[in-house]
Design a protein around this motif. Structure first.
Motif, short mmCIF file in Angstrom:
data_model
loop_
_atom_site.label_atom_id
_atom_site.label_comp_id
_atom_site.label_asym_id
_atom_site.label_seq_id
_atom_site.Cartn_x
_atom_site.Cartn_y
_atom_site.Cartn_z
N GLU A 455 -10.59 8.25 2.45
CA GLU A 455 -9.94 9.21 3.24
C GLU A 455 -10.42 10.81 2.54
O GLU A 455 -10.44 10.91 1.49
N ASP A 456 -10.70 11.57 3.49
CA ASP A 456 -11.19 12.97 3.16
C ASP A 456 -12.53 12.83 1.98
O ASP A 456 -12.33 13.61 1.24
N GLY A 457 -13.35 11.80 2.34
CA GLY A 457 -14.19 11.61 1.47
C GLY A 457 -14.05 11.29 -0.08
O GLY A 457 -14.88 10.91 -0.87
N VAL A 458 -12.86 10.60 0.03
CA VAL A 458 -12.46 10.03 -1.46
C VAL A 458 -12.06 8.55 -1.21
O VAL A 458 -11.39 8.15 -0.09
N ALA A 459 -12.80 7.85 -2.19
CA ALA A 459 -12.81 6.39 -2.04
C ALA A 459 -11.31 5.95 -2.65
O ALA A 459 -11.00 6.56 -3.62
N HIS A 460 -10.82 4.78 -1.85
CA HIS A 460 -9.44 4.38 -2.37
C HIS A 460 -9.42 2.92 -2.38
O HIS A 460 -10.10 2.36 -1.54
N SER A 461 -9.14 2.15 -3.38
CA SER A 461 -8.66 0.78 -3.46
C SER A 461 -7.37 0.42 -3.60
O SER A 461 -6.65 0.99 -3.96
N TYR A 462 -7.15 -0.83 -2.85
CA TYR A 462 -5.68 -1.52 -3.05
C TYR A 462 -5.76 -2.67 -3.16
O TYR A 462 -6.45 -3.59 -2.77
N PHE A 463 -4.68 -3.11 -4.18
CA PHE A 463 -4.90 -4.53 -4.46
C PHE A 463 -3.42 -5.15 -4.35
O PHE A 463 -2.37 -4.54 -4.69
N GLY A 483 -10.73 2.72 -7.50
CA GLY A 483 -11.53 1.74 -7.38
C GLY A 483 -10.78 0.39 -7.80
O GLY A 483 -9.63 0.56 -8.21
N PRO A 484 -11.48 -0.92 -7.68
CA PRO A 484 -10.67 -1.94 -7.89
C PRO A 484 -10.07 -2.28 -9.09
O PRO A 484 -8.99 -2.50 -9.19
N ILE A 485 -10.85 -1.73 -10.24
CA ILE A 485 -10.33 -1.98 -11.55
C ILE A 485 -9.18 -1.10 -11.77
O ILE A 485 -7.81 -1.50 -12.03
N ASP A 486 -9.32 0.05 -11.24
CA ASP A 486 -8.11 1.27 -11.21
C ASP A 486 -6.79 0.51 -10.56
O ASP A 486 -5.68 0.65 -10.84
N ALA A 487 -7.27 0.04 -9.22
CA ALA A 487 -6.10 -0.48 -8.26
C ALA A 487 -5.30 -1.49 -8.90
O ALA A 487 -4.16 -1.76 -9.00
N PHE A 488 -6.15 -2.57 -9.59
CA PHE A 488 -5.54 -3.58 -10.21
C PHE A 488 -4.62 -3.19 -11.57
O PHE A 488 -3.67 -3.63 -11.63
#
Ligand code: KIV
Ligand code: ZN
Length: 570
Positions: A455-463, A483-488
């Motif tokens: 979104e707006d050039g920023v990657a998001h991850s959802y767990f 990122g996935p680790i952060d989301a987790f």
């Protein structure tokens, strides 16, 4: 130790301005295998026809030897028959020369001429003993006496050779003043010069002068002095090919050969694995491979060492010792931790600077060059943390982060202390599996979904996931992050799981094995400052990370219980 006084020290040859120490070996000598003669006559059970043929073919087809002493046909029926079989059975390729040995005695010389009939390329090798000791003890004669024996034999051989050469055989001559290194050098020169004359040697018809250390009785530098002196003094040196035939009584056969080459020798007679009378003939493989690792083409091929060892052990019933240079079972192996560490660093460094040059400490040669199993590192109680990491990387494709080496190394060390024997690489793998890949609790991810968007050039991850704790609780979690680790970690932040600090992370594709998978290594820290790792493997790299975190948390929980119990005690 008493008794040494009875031995007579070697009298070194005086030589001024020796040049051999400044030389280097830049080119392979002409090799002659004497396995089927000198090697064979030293066996408890000499080879039979079948075994000799097998060895002959191995020498020719696999190793690429071009000159082979096939036997002593006047001395034994088997040697005579093998000579006939090799010739009549069409076993000898056109570019291979057979060599036959004979004593300087007329009836044996005649029999030897019969044995070689029909061969294309032959070296007719005759010898008599010339050393001071043999003259005094065995022949009771002087230099003139042994010289006469040599000249008479040379005359007869030359005469008998003429019709054979006229009929088309490429026939060359070789003379050995047996026990050369125990012969006074001026006498050796005199005898050899006479032999060259009587064989009508010239630059187009060179005679091989084979100068045996029949019984090795001096140091390699003293032999090199003798040789340089001999070559300097020999009139018409260009009529001769100087050949070495080192035995190994002092254990210096290889060094004697190498210093002999420095001193001007052009040819080497040798045996595989140093087989031969008493302590053996010089080992052809060691001399050749020593050249190879100095960047010189030995013009022999030992790339299938296992096959050569197998043939040798079957045919000779001898055994190649574990520490035999370039061939023994243990010679490409480091048990010591510091050696393993340096080997590891050598491989890394070669990759880092992208060189094709071999730069691995403690491993003078790449075992793969000899077709050997890649086992530079083996694990016993002397091994350090780097060894197990090396095996995991090079054998199984798991390149653990440096910080993890000590943790897994301790697991391996404990097992090797417990077992008290070397740990095979399969055991290392089992320990790794048990320690990291088969950790099943207390937390288990029952199901999970990982999404990502930008979104707006920023990657998001959802767990999103369901996690089970022991057999008791199941809880649902969800979280988002960059990122996935952060989301987790955000997903579990309200749970008891989230008591650990995230420290580091590494991932890579697993390079070994058929299906492509990724592995993630997660480093966490507990509130007492203990660091520990988790490993996750999955075809999806993000899932590999999640599995790695769960694994680390589960492993951390074990430590947590211990730490809490310790705290409660205080
Ligand atoms: O060792 C030796 O001297 C020999 C000769 C017959 C060449 O084997
Ligand atoms: Zn010999």
């Amino acid at each position: 130790m008493k008794g040494f006084e009875k031995y007579i020290p070697f009298v070194p040859q005086k030589i001024e301005n020796r040049t051999w120490p400044d030389n280097t070996i830049t080119k392979a000598p002409t090799w002659c295998s004497v396995d089927l003669r000198d090697g064979n006559q030293a066996l408890i059970d000499p080879m039979n026809m079948e075994e000799k043929l097998e060895m002959f073919h191995m020498l020719v087809d696999t190793i690429g030897v071009k000159e082979i002493e096939i036997g002593f046909p006047s001395a034994s029926d088997t040697d005579y028959e093998i000579c006939r079989e090799l010739i009549e059975g069409g076993h000898i390729p056109d570019d291979v020369t057979i060599q036959v040995l004979v004593q300087a005695r007329p009836h044996l010389i005649k029999k030897t001429f019969e044995a070689i009939q029909g061969a294309k390329h032959v070296i007719f090798h005759f010898y008599n003993s010339t050393s001071t000791l043999q003259r005094e003890v065995v022949f009771r004669t002087d230099v003139a006496g042994v010289k006469q024996i040599a000249m008479d034999a040379a005359d007869l051989i030359y005469e008998m050779a003429q019709p054979v050469i006229a009929s088309g055989m490429d026939l060359r001559f070789e003379y050995s003043p047996e026990s050369f290194m125990g012969t006074e050098m001026d006498a050796a020169v005199e005898i050899c010069e006479a032999v060259l004359d009587h064989l009508h040697a010239d630059e187009d018809h060179k005679v091989i002068l084979n100068l045996p250390t029949t019984v090795e009785n001096c140091m390699p530098n003293q032999f090199a002095d003798e040789l340089e002196y001999f070559i300097r003094k020999l009139p018409g040196r260009e009529r001769a090919i100087i050949s070495l035939h080192p035995h190994n009584d002092r254990g210096c056969g290889v060094a004697t050969t190498e210093t002999g080459l420095l001193a001007g020798a052009e040819r080497v007679e040798a045996c595989l694995f140093g087989n031969g009378e008493r302590t053996g003939n010089v080992d052809m493989i060691t001399v050749a491979m020593n050249m190879y690792v100095q960047g010189v083409d030995p013009e022999l091929d030992f790339t299938d060492m296992e096959k050569i060892i197998d043939m040798y052990e079957r045919c000779t019933k001898m055994r190649v010792p574990e520490r035999q240079p370039y061939a023994g079972d243990l010679v490409f192996t480091a048990f010591s931790g510091s050696h393993q560490d340096a080997i590891n660093k050598g491989f890394e460094y070669m990759k880092e600077i992208n060189t094709s040059k071999w730069m691995v400490p403690y491993l003078p040669i790449n075992p793969l060059d000899l077709g050997r199993d890649y086992e530079p590192v083996r694990i016993n109680s002397q091994s350090g943390k780097g060894g197990a990491a090396f095996i995991m990387h090079h054998k199984f494709g798991y390149d653990m982060p440096k910080a993890m080496h000590a943790e897994f190394g301790a697991v391996v060390q404990e097992e090797s202390d417990r077992q008290g024997v070397e740990l095979k690489s399969d055991t290392i793998w089992e320990l790794f599996e048990k320690e990291y890949l088969q950790v099943t609790g207390p937390y288990r991810v029952l199901n999970s979904k990982l999404n990502a968007d930008v979104e707006d050039g920023v990657a998001h991850s959802y767990f999103y996931g369901k996690i089970q704790h022991k057999e008791e609780t199941i809880f649902e979690v969800k979280g988002e992050g960059n990122g996935p680790i952060d989301a987790f970690f955000n997903a579990i932040k309200d749970e008891r799981m989230n008591r650990f600090e995230f420290i580091d992370y590494k991932e890579h594709a697993i390079s070994k094995g058929s299906d492509s998978k990724a592995v993630a290594y997660i480093q966490l820290r507990d509130r007492w400052g203990n660091d520990f790792f988790g490993v996750g493997v999955d075809s999806n790299i993000s899932m590999a990370s999640i599995k790695g975190i769960i694994c680390a948390i589960n492993r951390g929980k074990k430590i947590e219980h211990i730490m809490e119990a310790m705290e409660a005690e205080q």
